[in-house]
Design a protein around this motif. Structure first.
Motif, PDB file in Angstrom:
ATOM      1  N   GLY A  26      22.798  21.324 139.096  1.00  0.00           N
ATOM      2  CA  GLY A  26      21.617  21.744 138.354  1.00  0.00           C
ATOM      3  C   GLY A  26      20.379  21.798 139.227  1.00  0.00           C
ATOM      4  N   TRP A  27      20.280  20.849 140.156  1.00  0.00           N
ATOM      5  CA  TRP A  27      19.139  20.855 141.077  1.00  0.00           C
ATOM      6  C   TRP A  27      19.171  22.091 141.971  1.00  0.00           C
ATOM      7  N   HIS A  28      20.356  22.446 142.468  1.00  0.00           N
ATOM      8  CA  HIS A  28      20.468  23.645 143.299  1.00  0.00           C
ATOM      9  C   HIS A  28      20.088  24.906 142.506  1.00  0.00           C
ATOM     10  N   VAL A  29      20.481  24.958 141.244  1.00  0.00           N
ATOM     11  CA  VAL A  29      20.105  26.099 140.403  1.00  0.00           C
ATOM     12  C   VAL A  29      18.591  26.157 140.247  1.00  0.00           C
ATOM     13  N   GLN A  30      17.970  24.980 140.050  1.00  0.00           N
ATOM     14  CA  GLN A  30      16.510  24.926 139.890  1.00  0.00           C
ATOM     15  C   GLN A  30      15.803  25.367 141.167  1.00  0.00           C
ATOM     16  N   VAL A  31      16.315  24.937 142.311  1.00  0.00           N
ATOM     17  CA  VAL A  31      15.718  25.314 143.596  1.00  0.00           C
ATOM     18  C   VAL A  31      15.814  26.822 143.803  1.00  0.00           C
ATOM     19  N   GLU A  32      16.985  27.380 143.528  1.00  0.00           N
ATOM     20  CA  GLU A  32      17.176  28.830 143.692  1.00  0.00           C
ATOM     21  C   GLU A  32      16.267  29.607 142.756  1.00  0.00           C
ATOM     22  N   ASP A  33      16.128  29.131 141.525  1.00  0.00           N
ATOM     23  CA  ASP A  33      15.267  29.817 140.560  1.00  0.00           C
ATOM     24  C   ASP A  33      13.803  29.749 140.989  1.00  0.00           C
ATOM     25  N   ALA A  34      13.379  28.589 141.517  1.00  0.00           N
ATOM     26  CA  ALA A  34      12.003  28.437 141.982  1.00  0.00           C
ATOM     27  C   ALA A  34      11.718  29.375 143.146  1.00  0.00           C
ATOM     28  N   HIS A  35      12.662  29.500 144.066  1.00  0.00           N
ATOM     29  CA  HIS A  35      12.475  30.390 145.218  1.00  0.00           C
ATOM     30  C   HIS A  35      12.377  31.850 144.787  1.00  0.00           C
ATOM     31  N   ARG A  36      13.174  32.232 143.794  1.00  0.00           N
ATOM     32  CA  ARG A  36      13.122  33.617 143.310  1.00  0.00           C
ATOM     33  C   ARG A  36      11.765  33.956 142.705  1.00  0.00           C
ATOM     34  N   HIS A  37      11.123  32.949 142.109  1.00  0.00           N
ATOM     35  CA  HIS A  37       9.833  33.179 141.459  1.00  0.00           C
ATOM     36  C   HIS A  37       8.643  32.772 142.338  1.00  0.00           C
ATOM     37  N   GLY A  38       8.915  32.419 143.599  1.00  0.00           N
ATOM     38  CA  GLY A  38       7.856  32.032 144.509  1.00  0.00           C
ATOM     39  C   GLY A  38       7.149  30.755 144.109  1.00  0.00           C
ATOM     40  N   GLU A  39       7.873  29.834 143.484  1.00  0.00           N
ATOM     41  CA  GLU A  39       7.300  28.581 143.017  1.00  0.00           C
ATOM     42  C   GLU A  39       7.781  27.420 143.882  1.00  0.00           C
ATOM     43  N   GLN A  40       7.118  26.287 143.724  1.00  0.00           N
ATOM     44  CA  GLN A  40       7.500  25.080 144.451  1.00  0.00           C
ATOM     45  C   GLN A  40       8.716  24.447 143.772  1.00  0.00           C
ATOM     46  N   ALA A  41       9.769  24.252 144.540  1.00  0.00           N
ATOM     47  CA  ALA A  41      10.976  23.638 143.982  1.00  0.00           C
ATOM     48  C   ALA A  41      10.797  22.133 143.841  1.00  0.00           C
ATOM     49  N   LEU A  42      11.455  21.566 142.861  1.00  0.00           N
ATOM     50  CA  LEU A  42      11.428  20.117 142.657  1.00  0.00           C
ATOM     51  C   LEU A  42      12.330  19.432 143.670  1.00  0.00           C
ATOM     52  N   SER A  43      11.963  18.234 144.043  1.00  0.00           N
ATOM     53  CA  SER A  43      12.860  17.412 144.856  1.00  0.00           C
ATOM     54  C   SER A  43      13.999  16.933 143.965  1.00  0.00           C
ATOM     55  N   LEU A  44      15.051  16.424 144.587  1.00  0.00           N
ATOM     56  CA  LEU A  44      16.191  15.943 143.813  1.00  0.00           C
ATOM     57  C   LEU A  44      15.781  14.800 142.897  1.00  0.00           C
ATOM     58  N   SER A  45      14.937  13.886 143.394  1.00  0.00           N
ATOM     59  CA  SER A  45      14.501  12.757 142.562  1.00  0.00           C
ATOM     60  C   SER A  45      13.629  13.234 141.408  1.00  0.00           C
ATOM     61  N   ALA A  46      12.741  14.205 141.663  1.00  0.00           N
ATOM     62  CA  ALA A  46      11.891  14.730 140.593  1.00  0.00           C
ATOM     63  C   ALA A  46      12.722  15.468 139.545  1.00  0.00           C
ATOM     64  N   TYR A  47      13.751  16.174 140.009  1.00  0.00           N
ATOM     65  CA  TYR A  47      14.614  16.894 139.079  1.00  0.00           C
ATOM     66  C   TYR A  47      15.334  15.939 138.125  1.00  0.00           C
ATOM     67  N   SER A  48      15.595  14.712 138.595  1.00  0.00           N
ATOM     68  CA  SER A  48      16.312  13.729 137.783  1.00  0.00           C
ATOM     69  C   SER A  48      15.585  13.427 136.480  1.00  0.00           C
ATOM     70  N   PHE A  49      14.243  13.545 136.488  1.00  0.00           N
ATOM     71  CA  PHE A  49      13.449  13.224 135.303  1.00  0.00           C
ATOM     72  C   PHE A  49      12.822  14.476 134.688  1.00  0.00           C
ATOM     73  N   SER A  50      13.288  15.625 135.123  1.00  0.00           N
ATOM     74  CA  SER A  50      12.738  16.879 134.617  1.00  0.00           C
ATOM     75  C   SER A  50      13.288  17.171 133.225  1.00  0.00           C
ATOM     76  N   PRO A  51      12.512  17.889 132.403  1.00  0.00           N
ATOM     77  CA  PRO A  51      13.017  18.230 131.064  1.00  0.00           C
ATOM     78  C   PRO A  51      14.245  19.129 131.115  1.00  0.00           C
ATOM     79  N   GLU A  52      14.378  19.948 132.160  1.00  0.00           N
ATOM     80  CA  GLU A  52      15.554  20.810 132.274  1.00  0.00           C
ATOM     81  C   GLU A  52      16.835  19.982 132.368  1.00  0.00           C
ATOM     82  N   PHE A  53      16.798  18.966 133.227  1.00  0.00           N
ATOM     83  CA  PHE A  53      17.988  18.138 133.406  1.00  0.00           C
ATOM     84  C   PHE A  53      18.245  17.268 132.184  1.00  0.00           C
TER      85      PHE A  53
END
Length: 216
Positions: A26-53
């Protein structure tokens, strides 16, 4: 210890491996999606507490606890003739006269605390699973609302409040797509256990048992 708790330990190992896999993928999907939209990707630790996860995790837990609570309660009242997953309609009541059974050696002490405690304990498994379903649903709902709000803001739209999101079709689409699969898989297990066997499993009748035998 391992022999006496092997089933729980192996299931927890499967759970741990699965949720770690979901977390990393899920983190890799989030990173890829952020890159496609030119946004800052979350770190793995930040993704752990993200609403998406959190939303995706509790979306699945919610459906599991709903299925388990419904199954535990429904099997107390309903019968499927010939299924290993059903109680025998012609068998004697297992939990009749709990006042008398409370005095048996080895009976849980709570049964001797009085009629109210006996009544609660007699329904405690279904109640605990239902409570876990409600907790999981609330977390799924609140975190999914945060995801929807973030998406709305990114598109210049007015986000819904958490309460308003309870009526949003996205929340119920996420829930119903999991609920239907849980109820279907349980119904399939109930029916297949009439005709098929798994040697030495308590979820199956004895291999040589007649198809009409109901219960283990």
């Amino acid at each position: 210890m391992v022999r006496n708790n092997g089933l729980t330990l192996v299931l927890l190992l499967f759970f741990g491996a699965s949720i770690i896999g979901q977390w990393i993928a899920g983190w890799h999907v989030q990173v890829e999606d952020a890159h496609r939209h030119g946004e800052q990707a979350l770190s793995l630790s930040a993704y752990s507490f993200s609403p998406e996860f959190l939303s995706s995790v509790f979306e699945n837990w919610e459906s599991e606890f709903l299925q388990m609570s419904a199954y535990v309660v429904l099997t107390a009242f309903l019968i499927q003739h010939g299924s290993a997953e059903s109680k025998d309609p012609d068998g004697p009541p297992r939990d009749a006269d709990l006042d008398l059974q409370a005095s048996k050696p080895g009976a849980p002490k709570i049964l001797r605390w009085g009629p109210i405690w006996r009544a609660l304990y007699a329904q405690s498994l279904g109640l605990a699973l239902a409570a876990l379903f409600v907790i999981s649903f609330v977390i799924h709902w609140s975190q999914s609302a945060r995801v929807a709000a973030q998406d709305a803001i990114a598109h210049g739209e007015q986000p819904l409040t958490t309460i308003a999101y309870l009526g949003d079709t996205q929340l119920w689409f996420e829930s119903f797509q999991n609920w239907q699969s849980e109820f279907l898989s349980t119904a399939v297990l109930v029916l297949l256990s009439i005709f098929l066997r798994q040697r030495e499993s308590p979820e199956s009748k004895a291999v040589a048992a007649h198809h009409n035998q109901t219960g283990e």
